[in-house]
Design an enzyme around this catalytic site. Structure first.
Site, PDB file in Angstrom:
ATOM      1  N   ASP A   7       0.853  -1.184   0.000  1.00 45.88           N
ATOM      2  CA  ASP A   7       0.000   0.000   0.000  1.00 45.88           C
ATOM      3  C   ASP A   7       0.893   1.238   0.000  1.00 45.88           C
ATOM      4  O   ASP A   7       1.812   1.344   0.833  1.00 45.88           O
ATOM      5  CB  ASP A   7      -0.906   0.019   1.236  1.00 45.88           C
ATOM      6  N   ASP A   8       0.627   2.157  -0.923  1.00 40.87           N
ATOM      7  CA  ASP A   8       1.439   3.361  -1.054  1.00 40.87           C
ATOM      8  C   ASP A   8       0.699   4.550  -0.466  1.00 40.87           C
ATOM      9  O   ASP A   8      -0.434   4.844  -0.844  1.00 40.87           O
ATOM     10  CB  ASP A   8       1.754   3.624  -2.533  1.00 40.87           C
ATOM     11  N   HIS A  60      -6.313   2.644  -3.983  1.00 39.02           N
ATOM     12  CA  HIS A  60      -6.337   2.674  -2.512  1.00 39.02           C
ATOM     13  C   HIS A  60      -6.940   3.991  -2.015  1.00 39.02           C
ATOM     14  O   HIS A  60      -6.662   4.401  -0.890  1.00 39.02           O
ATOM     15  CB  HIS A  60      -4.917   2.479  -1.980  1.00 39.02           C
ATOM     16  N   HIS A  64      -7.237   8.481   1.583  1.00 41.48           N
ATOM     17  CA  HIS A  64      -7.166   7.424   2.604  1.00 41.48           C
ATOM     18  C   HIS A  64      -8.188   7.614   3.734  1.00 41.48           C
ATOM     19  O   HIS A  64      -7.847   7.492   4.919  1.00 41.48           O
ATOM     20  CB  HIS A  64      -5.754   7.331   3.184  1.00 41.48           C
ATOM     21  N   HIS A 156       3.802  -2.032   3.271  1.00 45.08           N
ATOM     22  CA  HIS A 156       3.670  -0.621   2.907  1.00 45.08           C
ATOM     23  C   HIS A 156       4.968  -0.097   2.295  1.00 45.08           C
ATOM     24  O   HIS A 156       6.055  -0.631   2.562  1.00 45.08           O
ATOM     25  CB  HIS A 156       3.283   0.210   4.137  1.00 45.08           C
TER      26      HIS A 156
END
Length: 298
Positions: A7-8, A60, A64, A156
């Protein structure tokens, strides 16, 4: 097989190290990208998209947020803004895979993101908790002993997870020693390539009939679906249609079965719930009946 996923977030501080390790070990992975990350480090996002071997891109969200606290309109905006930015940078889509921020999901989230084209919301079964800044030894202890066939490992890319690029080479070598191969999420789920059309075999269908319907050769259709016996297809089997031939002019219909929902049918045929409801003049998307014949929009 196992799927390594990253996950960026906003900083992407370890992207270069991670890509270098993956390339050196010829390992494919899946990167779930945020719009904020793409805005802050666009070149690194381009590097992910052009890296070898080819990695998969997923959505994603943009900022966020917890999707369970958003309206459907807000969710769609988060997804579309990210998709637009990623496409402009890489020329590639993030559809059809989405990872909910914090893993927060419910039926409303699934319906909204599915309707936006993200028909696969991807969780994980191994959480490295690398974002806590734990050591590479602790990361390996969470992954290697707990790996099972089909595992999805969550990691991550940020500088706040310094243990990840340190742990990664050993993680890969230890998993390879256990006989594991590394695949993308779509490969793990055996999803058709992005943009591919699919067809669900119905009673009375033959491979020749389906090939003729989509103006492709029987040989090409068989090859795309790893079919060795042209006479052996089964009702309910989902076939990938090779090439970019426009949809057939013949109307495709579906008869509602017990347990079906408009969402599950729309997902099956790769159309939106809105389009499916509109094509069948359905005003209440929760009201369909067993035996009802639905026209599948093109």
């Amino acid at each position: 097989v196992v799927a390594l996923t990253f996950d960026d977030g906003a900083d992407g501080g370890n992207i270069t190290k991670i890509l270098s390790i993956l390339k050196a070990n010829n390992v494919k992975a899946t990167f779930f990208l945020t719009g904020t990350g793409a805005k802050n480090h666009p070149q690194l996002i381009k590097n992910i998209a052009t890296a070898t071997p080819t990695h998969q891109l997923g959505n994603h969200s943009y900022t966020h947020p917890d999707f369970t606290k958003l309206t459907a309109t807000q969710m769609t905006s988060e997804l579309s803004k990210t998709e637009t930015l990623i496409k402009s940078l890489t020329g590639r889509t993030t559809k059809p895979i989405f990872r909910a921020p914090f893993g927060a999901s419910n039926s409303a989230v699934l319906a909204a993101v599915g309707n936006a084209g993200y028909t696969k919301t991807i969780q994980w079964n191994i959480d490295t908790t690398d974002w806590k800044g734990i050591s590479s030894t602790a990361i390996l202890a969470r992954v290697v002993p707990n790996i099972v066939p089909g595992s999805i490992v969550l990691m991550h890319t940020g500088a706040g997870a310094p243990g990840t690029p340190v742990a990664l080479p050993s993680m890969i070598s230890q998993l390879k020693a256990k006989g594991y191969k590394f695949v993308t999420i779509s490969e793990l789920l055996k999803l058709p390539p992005s943009g591919s059309k699919t067809y669900t075999v119905k009673s009375g269908d033959t491979l020749y009939k389906i090939a003729n319907l989509y103006n492709v050769t029987v040989a090409a259709l068989a090859k795309a679906n790893n079919i060795t016996n042209y006479n052996l297809i089964t009702v309910g089997q989902v076939l990938v249609i090779p090439g970019t031939t426009p949809p057939p002019t013949t109307t495709v219909t579906y008869t509602v079965k017990a347990g079906d929902t408009l969402y599950s049918i729309a997902t099956k045929y790769g159309v939106t719930v809105t389009a499916l409801a509109s094509a069948n003049k359905i005003t209440n998307i929760n009201l369909i009946s067993v035996g009802q014949v639905l026209v599948i929009p093109k």
